[in-house]
Design an enzyme around this catalytic site. Sequence first.
Site, short mmCIF file in Angstrom:
data_model
loop_
_atom_site.label_atom_id
_atom_site.label_comp_id
_atom_site.label_asym_id
_atom_site.label_seq_id
_atom_site.Cartn_x
_atom_site.Cartn_y
_atom_site.Cartn_z
N GLU A 115 0.81 -25.06 -3.78
CA GLU A 115 0.00 -24.13 -2.99
C GLU A 115 -0.39 -22.89 -3.80
O GLU A 115 0.44 -22.33 -4.51
CB GLU A 115 0.81 -23.71 -1.76
CG GLU A 115 0.14 -22.72 -0.85
CD GLU A 115 0.95 -22.46 0.40
OE1 GLU A 115 0.81 -21.36 0.98
OE2 GLU A 115 1.75 -23.34 0.80
N ASP A 173 5.12 -23.51 -3.38
CA ASP A 173 4.17 -22.41 -3.22
C ASP A 173 4.17 -21.55 -4.49
O ASP A 173 5.16 -20.90 -4.80
CB ASP A 173 4.56 -21.56 -2.01
CG ASP A 173 3.48 -20.57 -1.61
OD1 ASP A 173 2.49 -20.44 -2.34
OD2 ASP A 173 3.65 -19.92 -0.55
N HIS A 197 2.02 -19.09 -4.70
CA HIS A 197 1.86 -17.79 -4.05
C HIS A 197 0.93 -16.83 -4.81
O HIS A 197 1.01 -15.62 -4.64
CB HIS A 197 3.23 -17.14 -3.85
CG HIS A 197 3.34 -16.26 -2.64
ND1 HIS A 197 3.32 -14.88 -2.72
CD2 HIS A 197 3.47 -16.57 -1.33
CE1 HIS A 197 3.45 -14.37 -1.50
NE2 HIS A 197 3.54 -15.37 -0.64
N HIS A 233 -1.80 -22.52 7.48
CA HIS A 233 -0.84 -21.52 7.05
C HIS A 233 -0.29 -20.82 8.29
O HIS A 233 -1.05 -20.43 9.16
CB HIS A 233 -1.56 -20.52 6.14
CG HIS A 233 -0.73 -19.42 5.61
ND1 HIS A 233 -0.81 -18.13 6.11
CD2 HIS A 233 0.18 -19.37 4.61
CE1 HIS A 233 0.01 -17.35 5.43
NE2 HIS A 233 0.63 -18.07 4.52
N GLU A 258 -4.92 -19.68 2.47
CA GLU A 258 -4.38 -18.67 3.38
C GLU A 258 -5.08 -17.34 3.25
O GLU A 258 -5.04 -16.52 4.17
CB GLU A 258 -2.88 -18.50 3.14
CG GLU A 258 -2.52 -17.86 1.82
CD GLU A 258 -1.02 -17.87 1.55
OE1 GLU A 258 -0.40 -16.81 1.70
OE2 GLU A 258 -0.51 -18.94 1.20
#
Length: 381
Positions: free
Chosen positions: A209, A183, A185, A284, A235
């Site tokens: 991700e 991730d 993020h 998610h 997400e």
Amino acid sequence: MRITGLETFPVPPRWLFLRISTDEGIVGWGEPVVEGRSHTVAAAVDELSELLVGRDPLAIEDHWQVMTKGGFYRGGPVLSSAVAGIDQALWDIAGKSYGVPVHRLLGGPVRERVRVYQWIGGDEPSDVAEAAAEQVEAGFTAVKMNGSGRLRHIDTPAELDAVVSRVAAVREVLGDERDVAVDFHGRFSTAMSRRVLPRLEPLSPLFVEEPVLPENTAKVRDLVTSTSIPIALGERLFSRWDFRDVLTSGIAVAQPDLSHAGGISEVRRIAAMAEAHDVTLAPHCPLGPLALAASLQVAFATPNFLIQEQSRGIHYNVGSDLLDYLVDPSPFRFDEGHVAAPQAPGLGVEIDEAKVREAAERGHRWRSPVWRDSDGAFVEW
């Protein structure tokens, strides 16, 4: 049957539960929340309740259309998350009314079990090899980790090396028969993602991700064409319209959140759109049991599903964890990194209402961390 009331409950560690009651005694539960903005979403649920009380709870699609479009101003995380939790609760009522799990109402299961992954490493990842080994011992076949902690827009070679070294350490533990997802993020600028992705390719992540922030999704196509690593995001996208252009960019994995992206009704539509673009679905879900229950109902009925996130033991769950508000935790029994299809009516989980009410008295004031660089400037969390 008519809706008689909506109640929200802010419960630790950072969740918001919703209870919808009916005049026939059937109760539906959902999880409408924006992490760090639970009280704001609760206010949105209260406003939307005016559209619902006295109405038939089984008119789910009509309610969805009116809630999302009837207020003139549309979209955004707060409204979409309020709608999402209400939608979950209405599907819960529908399943209980008809005596079947929700996935039966969505066309029935297309698989016997769903693969899940386990989080390791925390917000500023450390000890990831040891944590991965623990999850292998626990039977999981996939883990996810943050690629980094705080980063500058263009950071040093040492930071690049650290990202690659952490993922390499986890890959060594997992071997080639298990998966690691990484991730980013939204912490990595496009420039940093360009630098890191080629160096991660030999480690074959399941996906990377959110390699760009949602406001920079115009850059996604460039990243996709620059790497063989499957790119995942979504997400912080809240509707099929938000996903429309992203799905044509070449991403491999769509990650709508069942508590943010309009609930079961909208994520089903996003999944169908994704299938038409050869994109898989990995919802998610670093949230609570109702968000996970809703996600699993969609997962079992979605042909292009890949893998499911779940929050048991995640670093955010301080003071309460995934199973704490359930009467029976068995629907979330993970066997060899998989979970079986829920068989109970509705979302398939029974909430301990007394425990929820007690926890809501304490409530929570969880907020996203605010990170700063060594020079005092804000950096992405």
